[in-house]
Write a protein that holds these residues in place. Sequence first.
Motif, short mmCIF file in Angstrom:
data_model
loop_
_atom_site.label_atom_id
_atom_site.label_comp_id
_atom_site.label_asym_id
_atom_site.label_seq_id
_atom_site.Cartn_x
_atom_site.Cartn_y
_atom_site.Cartn_z
N HIS A 66 0.74 -1.19 -0.01
CA HIS A 66 -0.16 0.07 0.08
C HIS A 66 0.88 1.36 0.05
CE1 HIS A 66 -2.82 3.16 1.30
NE2 HIS A 66 -1.89 3.22 2.41
N ALA A 67 1.86 1.40 0.97
CA ALA A 67 2.77 2.48 0.76
C ALA A 67 3.64 2.50 -0.17
CB ALA A 67 3.75 2.20 2.06
N ALA A 68 4.15 1.54 -0.75
CA ALA A 68 4.91 1.57 -2.21
C ALA A 68 4.03 2.12 -3.17
CB ALA A 68 5.21 0.13 -2.29
N SER A 69 2.59 1.81 -3.21
CA SER A 69 1.85 2.14 -4.46
C SER A 69 1.70 3.76 -4.40
CB SER A 69 0.42 1.57 -4.43
OG SER A 69 -0.08 1.56 -3.51
N LEU A 70 2.04 4.49 -3.15
CA LEU A 70 1.95 5.73 -3.00
C LEU A 70 2.89 6.53 -3.69
CD1 LEU A 70 0.22 8.03 -1.20
CD2 LEU A 70 2.31 7.76 0.23
N THR A 71 4.28 5.76 -3.47
CA THR A 71 5.30 6.27 -4.37
C THR A 71 5.27 6.07 -5.67
OG1 THR A 71 6.66 4.54 -4.36
CG2 THR A 71 6.90 5.80 -2.36
N GLU A 72 4.47 5.19 -5.92
CA GLU A 72 4.57 4.69 -7.44
C GLU A 72 3.56 5.33 -8.39
OE1 GLU A 72 5.31 0.37 -7.59
OE2 GLU A 72 7.23 1.16 -6.94
N SER A 73 2.40 5.74 -7.71
CA SER A 73 1.50 6.45 -8.63
C SER A 73 1.51 7.85 -8.38
CB SER A 73 -0.05 5.98 -8.28
OG SER A 73 -0.12 5.95 -6.87
N LEU A 74 1.34 8.51 -7.43
CA LEU A 74 1.14 10.10 -7.00
C LEU A 74 2.58 10.56 -7.22
CD1 LEU A 74 -1.51 10.43 -4.17
CD2 LEU A 74 -1.56 11.18 -6.37
N GLY A 75 3.58 9.90 -6.51
CA GLY A 75 4.88 10.61 -6.36
C GLY A 75 5.32 10.46 -7.99
N THR A 76 5.33 9.44 -8.41
CA THR A 76 5.96 9.34 -10.03
C THR A 76 5.09 10.77 -10.76
OG1 THR A 76 5.84 7.33 -9.67
CG2 THR A 76 6.20 8.02 -11.89
N ILE A 77 3.74 10.64 -10.45
CA ILE A 77 2.85 11.80 -11.45
C ILE A 77 3.52 13.21 -11.10
CG2 ILE A 77 0.83 12.96 -11.50
CD1 ILE A 77 -0.52 10.04 -11.24
N ALA A 78 3.65 13.46 -9.61
CA ALA A 78 3.90 14.52 -9.28
C ALA A 78 5.40 15.03 -9.76
CB ALA A 78 4.11 14.63 -7.60
N VAL A 79 6.31 14.15 -9.95
CA VAL A 79 7.99 14.38 -10.20
C VAL A 79 7.83 14.58 -11.63
CG1 VAL A 79 10.22 13.46 -10.21
CG2 VAL A 79 9.01 13.36 -8.10
N LEU A 80 7.30 13.70 -12.38
CA LEU A 80 7.36 13.66 -13.77
C LEU A 80 6.67 14.97 -14.40
CD1 LEU A 80 7.23 10.22 -14.99
CD2 LEU A 80 9.27 11.65 -14.71
N THR A 81 5.43 15.26 -13.78
CA THR A 81 4.84 16.55 -14.39
C THR A 81 5.38 17.74 -14.13
OG1 THR A 81 3.02 15.44 -13.62
CG2 THR A 81 2.52 17.55 -14.28
N GLY A 82 6.30 17.76 -12.83
CA GLY A 82 7.18 18.79 -12.25
C GLY A 82 8.31 19.02 -13.41
N ILE A 83 8.81 17.99 -14.01
CA ILE A 83 9.96 18.01 -14.81
C ILE A 83 9.24 18.39 -16.17
CG2 ILE A 83 11.61 16.78 -16.08
CD1 ILE A 83 11.91 14.87 -14.00
N MET A 84 7.90 17.95 -16.62
CA MET A 84 7.39 18.35 -17.90
C MET A 84 7.20 19.75 -17.85
SD MET A 84 4.74 15.75 -18.85
CE MET A 84 4.68 14.23 -18.02
N LEU A 85 6.85 20.31 -16.69
CA LEU A 85 6.77 21.68 -16.77
C LEU A 85 8.03 22.64 -17.15
CD1 LEU A 85 4.13 22.37 -13.63
CD2 LEU A 85 3.74 22.34 -16.09
N GLN A 86 8.97 22.21 -16.53
CA GLN A 86 10.26 22.94 -16.82
C GLN A 86 10.76 22.48 -18.22
OE1 GLN A 86 12.68 24.29 -14.81
NE2 GLN A 86 10.66 24.68 -13.65
N ALA A 87 10.31 21.24 -18.90
CA ALA A 87 11.05 21.14 -20.20
C ALA A 87 10.30 21.87 -21.24
CB ALA A 87 10.77 19.62 -20.42
#
Lengths: 328, 496, 106, 96
Positions: C38-59
């Motif tokens: 359960h904890a791992a899926s937190l990093t895998e879905s929301l965490g991933t979305i947040a980080v990758l979207t953040g990079i996309m905004l920069q790119a």
Amino acid sequence: MTILLAVFLLTMLVITAVAIVRTRDLFAAVMLLGIFSLLMAANFFVLDAADVALTEAAVGAGISTVLFLGALALTAARERESGDSRWLPLVVVVIMAATVVYATFDKPALGDPNAPVHQHVAPWYLSETPRLIDIPNVVTAVLGSYRGYDTLGEVFVVFTAGIAVLFLLGSGRPGELFSRPPDELSTGGLKHHLIPRVVGKLLIPFIILFGLYVQFHGEYGPGGGFQAGAIIAAGVILYALLEGETRALAALPESALKVMVIGGALLYTLVGVVCMLMGGNFLDYSVLSTNSVAGQQLGIILIEAGVGLAVTGVLLSIFHAFAARATA
Amino acid sequence: MTLTAQLPALQVVLPMLTAPLVAFLRLPQLSWLATTVASATAFGIAVLLTQAVLGTGTLDYAMGGWPAPYGIALAIDEFGALLLLIVTGASTIALLAGKASLDQQIESARQPLFYAGWLLALAGLSGIVMTGDAFNIFVFMEISSLAAYMLVAGGPDRRALTAVFKYLIMGTVGATFYLIGIGLVYMMTGTLNLADMEARIAEVADLKPILVAAGFITIGLALKAAVFPLHAWLPNAYTFAPHAVTVFLAACSTKVSLYVLLRFDFFVFQGNLERHDVQFAGFLLPLALLAILVGSLAAVFERNLKRLLAYSSIAQIGYILLGASCVSLLGLTAGIVHMFNHALAKGALFLAVACIGVRLSRLWVDDLAGLARQMPWTLAAFVAGGLSLIGIPGTAGFISKWYLISAALEQGLTGVLTIVVIVVSSLLAVVYIWRIVEVAYFGSRDAQSPPVSEAPLSLLLPTWFIVIANVYFGLVPALPVDLASAAARSLLGHLL
Amino acid sequence: MSLFLDLGSWVLFGIGSLLLFIGALGVLRLPTLFTRMHAASLTESLGTIAVLTGIMLQAGLTLATMKLLAILLFLLLTSPTSSYALANAALLARNRDQTREQADRK
Amino acid sequence: MFITVSIAILVTMALAIIRALRGPSIYDRILAVNMFGTKTVLLVSVVAFLFGRPDFLDLALAYALINFIGVLAVLEFFQSRSLRRELGAAQQRDSL
């Protein structure tokens, strides 16, 4: 920042490596090896060696895990206590490590522009490649042309490994790498496979497509035949995992693999021979076309295709050989 | 470009081209034929190259047409030519003679793959010998080692697999050490070409990485060459390999590693590391002497025929190193001549073993009792090979012993010790060869055991060909001695 | 404009980092496999979305953003699938152990 | 700001390694490896921008596609092995 990242990754690498050596549970070792290879690739990447990192990623993340598991399926899951003492190897390893550390005392600093490595051959590659071969990725130029003979050798290393595995395991009748007992449907083990199957089958075309991209994009970005071969092989292996070996072999039969292996190895060698026939030295692609730059590019594309074919064929042959053995 | 100018590339490319084709031939007979023809052609190319080298000196060939430090260059000098003759010759003879024995030991369905592996081993070994590039040596070392593991694993005994596993681990460690060394040298010089490396290493020779690199490269190659005390993998690998493979590998594979070792230590490091010659002699001379004594003694007490000869090989590797560790013209000549002569003598002995192996399933010394009456020609060949190994005048082995003793005489006090060791080990060789001869000629065969006939002609002819070569090069040693002394001169170029 | 993008990236990176850390802590500290997943899926879905979207905004609108989108898409497809397969396999194994125990008790 | 994220990712990776080392069950290890894989993808994407080499994203893409195969293979392996073992045991019971 590079140093910080590298130190952190290397520390984790050492911890993982020690754990791999210490564990007697071979399955845990395989899992840790997966982490080891991911760390290794991240390290290569941080050191700016994207081509190497891509190779490590393509081979380490998917294929080597599958092959290790294939080997585990043939043996016991726990390492037997061997009578040999572990002290002698430990002493040897410690001495070697100390020696290598000693050697680094006079080493030029990481990224030092005055280091011999950046002074002698490398600047020539960087300055002459646009004129002689005219492709943006100098790594591909070095591997494909300047040191093409080494790459030919590496293809034959892969080929030899494939021959050796086939010779030892014997390519018998096709079988399932992770064979299930026949009445397994009744135990309901397949039910959970529905979602992976749908998602996996959705991914396979993308994996193959990405493999082709890596193959043909190698002149511009990181990539080339080795990486592409491994990625495409991984795609086919995924298909075999989802649909079973039999269907994978129906899609890409052993005779086709054979043609890929022979064809790939021969294509590379024959490009070299054709260069000789046309009056150049072995692997001197300049003679392939009236324009020497175009000849070089043509040569590199051809040999990369040979590499890709051979690597895909050999990896899949090895996979199927393990599968046939696991069933027998 | 004329054909002659392309010969260096063809030497490697020919077996490489044939290997994929052979691998997937359906007919085992045809795959043997194709392999043998390719190997014989490679031998022909090696002869032509030797002639060219004797005529015009070192042959250079730029792979891909790129000049030396940027591309990979092949460089064949007298030393390389001699090794090429050994490698291709051993492969061809082993194939010609090995047909009958391989048909017995390898199932026919697996034979095409086996012969492909053979060709790859041939390509790898000749690739190592010819290249002038440090990393290229590693690449071809990988090809030849992988192929060699596979060939040894083809042995019918299950124990071949454990032997191969040990061989594989040791070989991989050796190759890794070599690679670490190359990495360090590359870090300090920025080049991989051997000649270029030698020139550029002078500026940085007193720095720690070069010293460590010299150590790693020497140990790695010594491991691959089964130099005492790193020889543990060799006896079982030779014992359980198919007989023909033993003939091939015993004649050349360790010698190719020794060749690389000598080239590295003399070409790259010698002029540059401080007092290198003393270090070389100081470390390797005792090891060589111990190898000779321990190998010979182990052979005296060994009862398995093939393992006996394998221990004797460890002693003979000691002789080659002994010559080199004199760091003199005569010593190096002796060592290099012995590479050639040992290949001849061991070739003859292992071929004779292959002859016996076709008829007998177990190869312990006791099993040979009274065999001389049933297989007179085979045993006569064995005796002739043994005489050459001992170094009786009139055989090839005598020539190398003669040069070794002359080299030792130059050395003063250590020379006396060396001569004592050579004499003692020759006597030990007499003992272990005589033990076999005694059993075979004067033992009586078990009455119940089925009658044994002489080995087939296809095996006997190549065996006797090598025996005659032993005698010929014992009486007319000009070719190997000329090549060896020229090689020694170029290796010692810096000191003269 | 670029200020807003930077601000957006900062917020997303902050959220992402926090989620990654909390998730990882959970994977380490929680008591059973399923709670850890359960904890791992937190990093895998929301965490991933947040980080990758953040990079996309920069790119910005470049090829890199397309690649990032593809990465995000593939991760969002594969990681729940493997979690699902993992959970199912673990559950089946546990059930089998239990039935075996029951069979043994009989 | 890329640095903050990469540090967070590195910490996550370290915690995942600890989980992989500790186990205790095989499934915990698989979970850790899977998590480690996705974190590597994130790390590579972030570092590609940190170093100003966005064309190196190919590597992250390769991981995102391939990491899945390893995990599936592992599960498949266990599924089939435990089933086979169970069936073998059942057959033994039947034959007794």
